[in-house]
Design an enzyme around this catalytic site. Structure first.
Site, PDB file in Angstrom:
ATOM      1  N   TYR A   1      -8.200  30.895 -32.767  1.00 44.93           N
ATOM      2  CA  TYR A   1      -9.222  29.837 -32.658  1.00 44.93           C
ATOM      3  C   TYR A   1     -10.578  30.350 -33.143  1.00 44.93           C
ATOM      4  CZ  TYR A   1     -13.037  27.245 -30.418  1.00 44.93           C
ATOM      5  OH  TYR A   1     -14.217  26.579 -30.181  1.00 44.93           O
TER       6      TYR A   1
ATOM      7  N   ARG B   1     -17.809  34.382 -18.681  1.00 44.24           N
ATOM      8  CA  ARG B   1     -18.200  33.349 -19.640  1.00 44.24           C
ATOM      9  C   ARG B   1     -19.608  32.891 -19.271  1.00 44.24           C
ATOM     10  NH1 ARG B   1     -14.588  35.397 -21.674  1.00 44.24           N
ATOM     11  NH2 ARG B   1     -12.677  34.549 -22.605  1.00 44.24           N
TER      12      ARG B   1
ATOM     13  N   ALA C   1     -11.258  32.888 -34.964  1.00 47.16           N
ATOM     14  CA  ALA C   1     -11.233  33.253 -36.389  1.00 47.16           C
ATOM     15  C   ALA C   1     -11.362  31.999 -37.258  1.00 47.16           C
ATOM     16  CB  ALA C   1      -9.944  33.998 -36.712  1.00 47.16           C
ATOM     17  N   SER C   2     -10.730  30.891 -36.818  1.00 47.73           N
ATOM     18  CA  SER C   2     -10.832  29.652 -37.609  1.00 47.73           C
ATOM     19  C   SER C   2     -12.260  29.099 -37.541  1.00 47.73           C
ATOM     20  CB  SER C   2      -9.803  28.615 -37.140  1.00 47.73           C
ATOM     21  OG  SER C   2     -10.135  28.111 -35.864  1.00 47.73           O
ATOM     22  N   LYS C   3     -12.915  29.228 -36.393  1.00 48.91           N
ATOM     23  CA  LYS C   3     -14.303  28.739 -36.287  1.00 48.91           C
ATOM     24  C   LYS C   3     -15.241  29.646 -37.099  1.00 48.91           C
ATOM     25  CE  LYS C   3     -15.742  25.769 -34.161  1.00 48.91           C
ATOM     26  NZ  LYS C   3     -15.901  24.308 -34.447  1.00 48.91           N
TER      27      LYS C   3
ATOM     28  N   THR D   1      -7.367  21.979 -39.574  1.00 54.73           N
ATOM     29  CA  THR D   1      -8.549  21.187 -39.193  1.00 54.73           C
ATOM     30  C   THR D   1      -9.828  22.002 -39.318  1.00 54.73           C
ATOM     31  OG1 THR D   1      -7.365  19.673 -37.747  1.00 54.73           O
ATOM     32  CG2 THR D   1      -9.689  20.038 -37.255  1.00 54.73           C
TER      33      THR D   1
ATOM     34  N   THR E   1     -19.293  28.069 -32.028  1.00 50.45           N
ATOM     35  CA  THR E   1     -19.072  28.630 -30.702  1.00 50.45           C
ATOM     36  C   THR E   1     -19.489  30.102 -30.619  1.00 50.45           C
ATOM     37  OG1 THR E   1     -17.261  29.327 -29.235  1.00 50.45           O
ATOM     38  CG2 THR E   1     -16.676  28.956 -31.509  1.00 50.45           C
ATOM     39  N   ASP E   2     -19.797  30.539 -29.408  1.00 54.38           N
ATOM     40  CA  ASP E   2     -20.109  31.968 -29.202  1.00 54.38           C
ATOM     41  C   ASP E   2     -18.896  32.859 -29.485  1.00 54.38           C
ATOM     42  OD1 ASP E   2     -18.576  31.304 -26.948  1.00 54.38           O
ATOM     43  OD2 ASP E   2     -20.091  31.926 -25.475  1.00 54.38           O
ATOM     44  N   GLU E   3     -17.681  32.262 -29.484  1.00 52.80           N
ATOM     45  CA  GLU E   3     -16.475  33.079 -29.628  1.00 52.80           C
ATOM     46  C   GLU E   3     -16.376  33.736 -31.005  1.00 52.80           C
ATOM     47  OE1 GLU E   3     -12.968  31.578 -27.716  1.00 52.80           O
ATOM     48  OE2 GLU E   3     -14.134  30.176 -26.512  1.00 52.80           O
TER      49      GLU E   3
HETATM   50  P1  NAD Z   1     -11.897  18.776 -27.921  1.00 60.49           P
HETATM   51  O1  NAD Z   1     -10.634  19.526 -28.202  1.00 60.49           O
HETATM   52  O2  NAD Z   1     -12.117  18.196 -26.573  1.00 60.49           O
HETATM   53  O3  NAD Z   1     -12.067  17.581 -28.972  1.00 60.49           O
HETATM   54  C1  NAD Z   1     -11.780  17.726 -30.335  1.00 60.49           C
HETATM   55  C2  NAD Z   1     -11.778  16.328 -30.950  1.00 60.49           C
HETATM   56  O4  NAD Z   1     -11.581  16.475 -32.366  1.00 60.49           O
HETATM   57  C3  NAD Z   1     -10.654  15.434 -30.435  1.00 60.49           C
HETATM   58  O5  NAD Z   1     -11.148  14.138 -30.182  1.00 60.49           O
HETATM   59  C4  NAD Z   1      -9.652  15.404 -31.589  1.00 60.49           C
HETATM   60  O6  NAD Z   1      -8.894  14.207 -31.651  1.00 60.49           O
HETATM   61  C5  NAD Z   1     -10.589  15.543 -32.782  1.00 60.49           C
HETATM   62  N1  NAD Z   1      -9.906  16.116 -33.968  1.00 60.49           N
HETATM   63  C6  NAD Z   1      -9.081  17.192 -33.995  1.00 60.49           C
HETATM   64  N2  NAD Z   1      -8.656  17.402 -35.256  1.00 60.49           N
HETATM   65  C7  NAD Z   1      -9.251  16.465 -36.030  1.00 60.49           C
HETATM   66  C8  NAD Z   1      -9.211  16.177 -37.431  1.00 60.49           C
HETATM   67  N3  NAD Z   1      -8.482  16.915 -38.275  1.00 60.49           N
HETATM   68  N4  NAD Z   1      -9.957  15.156 -37.882  1.00 60.49           N
HETATM   69  C9  NAD Z   1     -10.689  14.379 -37.037  1.00 60.49           C
HETATM   70  N5  NAD Z   1     -10.744  14.603 -35.704  1.00 60.49           N
HETATM   71  C10 NAD Z   1     -10.037  15.631 -35.218  1.00 60.49           C
HETATM   72  O7  NAD Z   1     -13.073  19.793 -28.305  1.00 60.49           O
HETATM   73  P2  NAD Z   1     -14.485  20.015 -27.594  1.00 60.49           P
HETATM   74  O8  NAD Z   1     -14.320  20.936 -26.457  1.00 60.49           O
HETATM   75  O9  NAD Z   1     -15.159  18.717 -27.416  1.00 60.49           O
HETATM   76  O10 NAD Z   1     -15.236  20.843 -28.748  1.00 60.49           O
HETATM   77  C11 NAD Z   1     -15.896  20.150 -29.796  1.00 60.49           C
HETATM   78  C12 NAD Z   1     -16.475  21.165 -30.764  1.00 60.49           C
HETATM   79  O11 NAD Z   1     -17.364  22.036 -30.090  1.00 60.49           O
HETATM   80  C13 NAD Z   1     -15.430  22.059 -31.428  1.00 60.49           C
HETATM   81  O12 NAD Z   1     -15.794  22.251 -32.769  1.00 60.49           O
HETATM   82  C14 NAD Z   1     -15.515  23.355 -30.645  1.00 60.49           C
HETATM   83  O13 NAD Z   1     -15.147  24.454 -31.450  1.00 60.49           O
HETATM   84  C15 NAD Z   1     -16.991  23.389 -30.293  1.00 60.49           C
HETATM   85  N6  NAD Z   1     -17.343  24.116 -29.059  1.00 60.49           N
HETATM   86  C16 NAD Z   1     -16.698  23.819 -27.891  1.00 60.49           C
HETATM   87  C17 NAD Z   1     -17.070  24.491 -26.728  1.00 60.49           C
HETATM   88  C18 NAD Z   1     -16.423  24.172 -25.405  1.00 60.49           C
HETATM   89  O14 NAD Z   1     -16.730  24.857 -24.415  1.00 60.49           O
HETATM   90  N7  NAD Z   1     -15.578  23.170 -25.293  1.00 60.49           N
HETATM   91  C19 NAD Z   1     -18.079  25.463 -26.777  1.00 60.49           C
HETATM   92  C20 NAD Z   1     -18.717  25.715 -28.000  1.00 60.49           C
HETATM   93  C21 NAD Z   1     -18.342  25.032 -29.137  1.00 60.49           C
HETATM   94  P1  TYD Z   2     -11.001  28.373 -21.411  1.00 62.51           P
HETATM   95  O1  TYD Z   2     -11.484  27.258 -20.550  1.00 62.51           O
HETATM   96  O2  TYD Z   2      -9.671  28.260 -22.067  1.00 62.51           O
HETATM   97  O3  TYD Z   2     -12.148  28.657 -22.471  1.00 62.51           O
HETATM   98  P2  TYD Z   2     -12.309  29.904 -23.512  1.00 62.51           P
HETATM   99  O4  TYD Z   2     -11.061  30.650 -23.596  1.00 62.51           O
HETATM  100  O5  TYD Z   2     -12.621  29.187 -24.777  1.00 62.51           O
HETATM  101  O6  TYD Z   2     -13.454  30.713 -22.977  1.00 62.51           O
HETATM  102  O7  TYD Z   2     -10.979  29.681 -20.527  1.00 62.51           O
HETATM  103  C1  TYD Z   2     -12.145  30.146 -19.861  1.00 62.51           C
HETATM  104  C2  TYD Z   2     -11.800  31.448 -19.182  1.00 62.51           C
HETATM  105  O8  TYD Z   2     -10.845  31.182 -18.139  1.00 62.51           O
HETATM  106  C3  TYD Z   2     -11.112  32.453 -20.095  1.00 62.51           C
HETATM  107  O9  TYD Z   2     -11.540  33.766 -19.729  1.00 62.51           O
HETATM  108  C4  TYD Z   2      -9.633  32.280 -19.795  1.00 62.51           C
HETATM  109  C5  TYD Z   2      -9.633  31.908 -18.334  1.00 62.51           C
HETATM  110  N1  TYD Z   2      -8.542  31.005 -17.884  1.00 62.51           N
HETATM  111  C6  TYD Z   2      -7.795  31.327 -16.746  1.00 62.51           C
HETATM  112  O10 TYD Z   2      -8.007  32.382 -16.112  1.00 62.51           O
HETATM  113  N2  TYD Z   2      -6.823  30.465 -16.344  1.00 62.51           N
HETATM  114  C7  TYD Z   2      -6.545  29.308 -17.025  1.00 62.51           C
HETATM  115  O11 TYD Z   2      -5.615  28.555 -16.616  1.00 62.51           O
HETATM  116  C8  TYD Z   2      -7.326  28.987 -18.182  1.00 62.51           C
HETATM  117  C9  TYD Z   2      -7.058  27.726 -18.972  1.00 62.51           C
HETATM  118  C10 TYD Z   2      -8.325  29.865 -18.565  1.00 62.51           C
END
Ligand code: NAD
Ligand code: TYD
Length: 343
Positions: A152, A216, A154-156, A100, A126-128
């Site tokens: 994750y 974070r 690395a893919s982003k 994806t 993402t910041d990651e």
């Molecule tokens: P999420 O996992 O909640 O939602 C991902 C959505 O993408 C889902 O609805 C899923 O069905 C859809 N999806 C997955 N594969 C797909 C495909 N091949 N084709 C079409 N749809 C597909 O993710 P999120 O937390 O809402 O994150 C959204 C974006 O923001 C991502 O690109 C993520 O890398 C980025 N992001 C997230 C965060 C965070 O804290 N959640 C922070 C920074 C950036």
């Molecule tokens: P997460 O919400 O998975 O976001 P990301 O790894 O993308 O930052 O995790 C946030 C932080 O919380 C991360 O340092 C991992 C930690 N974490 C826990 O300590 N326990 C948990 O059950 C989860 C899901 C995350």
């Protein structure tokens, strides 16, 4: 930029569904939402706007070249949220992250190139991708090297690079935003904040990885949505913009804040084995977007977490359907079929 119709990919996920709500409330754009409905996609997140004439849902994958080529020809902009997004899942199974996040992004870029109408491809990152910071290092800047540590990340990072290449080689009008950790309504309860919240409500143990001192930078999801719209409308083509909450907190601090708000004991905290390759600290330097576009996050953590807690308290049936797995049938049970793909 004057936009009429926007393709949002991954709009049934956490940030995508918040963004679609935000667009409907704050613009007059028409929206096509393309989502594969993986485990993270939940049509219930958008059930309230399902019959809005400005909104259409298309069930499909960003790797489907024919489908996305057709969609790209009918929109002025793409906001690409679609991704596999959970670090722990990428550690157990990296394949879907490559399919994806990398391959899917390339297919979407190729489709975007074939569109005569498209004026902006906004890629949500993402910041990651920057890797991990030491305790006294300066926050990440857009010019920092990409040093991802998880599959994750690395893919982003890979997707960011192929988006850049499409701009440099083919002149595609792209912009990349990189944001820090989001929290708020509709977040799937595999991520730290909703998982902690629901476990605390249920008086179940709260798993904290390692020593809980990982940091974070937390941003309330509505602030992120506002940042994305600002960049979409006013950002400069070919640029990268960091977005962040300017709110660095240790995981333990986040968990203890939620426990205190819910009046639950800290004895629920359970330290578990650390995540392999666990990044120690993220922090974002957001001077570029602040100075160029005037955007900054508005919601402080106390207010954002209290709104989030209220939302999960008042949407118990939403998260119970996720825990039981019945959310995956929600749309079919409610409406019988998916709507037509044509807008
Ligand atoms: P999420 O996992 O909640 O939602 C991902 C959505 O993408 C889902 O609805 C899923 O069905 C859809 N999806 C997955 N594969 C797909 C495909 N091949 N084709 C079409 N749809 C597909 O993710 P999120 O937390 O809402 O994150 C959204 C974006 O923001 C991502 O690109 C993520 O890398 C980025 N992001 C997230 C965060 C965070 O804290 N959640 C922070 C920074 C950036
Ligand atoms: P997460 O919400 O998975 O976001 P990301 O790894 O993308 O930052 O995790 C946030 C932080 O919380 C991360 O340092 C991992 C930690 N974490 C826990 O300590 N326990 C948990 O059950 C989860 C899901 C995350």
């Amino acid at each position: 930029m004057d936009l009429k119709r926007v393709l949002v990919t991954g709009g049934c996920g956490f940030i995508g569904s918040n963004f679609i709500h935000y667009l409907l409330e704050n613009t007059d754009y028409e929206i096509i939402n393309l989502d594969a409905l993986t485990y993270a996609g939940n049509t219930e997140n958008l059930v309230d706007i399902d019959r809005d004439p400005r909104y259409r849902f298309v069930h499909g994958r960003i790797e489907d070249a024919d489908l996305v080529t057709g969609l790209c020809s009918r929109v002025d902009a793409i906001v690409n949220f679609a991704a596999e997004s959970h670090v722990d899942r990428s550690i157990s199974h990296a394949d879907p992250f490559i399919t994806t996040n990398v391959l899917g992004t390339q297919v979407l870029l190729d489709a975007a190139r074939s569109s005569e109408r498209l004026r902006c491809f906004l890629h949500i990152s993402t910041d990651e991708v920057y890797g991990s910071l030491g305790p006294s290092e300066a926050p990440f800047k857009e010019s920092d090297p990409l040093l991802p540590n998880s599959p994750y990340a690395a893919s982003k990072a890979s997707s960011d690079l192929i988006v850049r290449a499409a701009s440099k080689t083919h002149g595609l009008p792209v912009i990349i935003t990189r944001c820090s950790n989001n929290y708020g309504p509709y977040q799937f309860p595999e991520k730290l904040i909703p998982l902690t919240l629901i476990n605390a409500l249920e008086r179940r143990p709260l798993p904290v990885y390692g020593d809980g001192e990982n940091i974070r930078d937390w941003i309330y999801v509505k602030d992120h949505c506002e940042g994305i719209l600002t960049v979409l409308e006013h950002g400069r083509e070919g640029e990268i913009y960091n977005l962040g909450g300017e709110c660095e907190l240790t995981n333990l601090r986040v968990v203890k804040t939620i426990l205190a708000a819910l009046n639950r004991p800290e004895s629920l905290i359970t330290f578990v084995r650390d995540r392999p390759g666990h990044d120690r600290r993220y922090a974002m330097d957001i001077d570029k977007v602040r100075q160029e576009l005037g955007w900054r996050p508005k919601t402080d953590f106390a207010s954002g977490i209290s709104q989030t807690i209220d939302w999960y308290r008042t949407h118990e049936s939403w998260w119970r359907r996720i825990i039981s797995g019945s959310y995956r049938d929600y749309y079919r049970l409610q409406y019988g079929r998916y709507p037509e793909a044509v807008l």
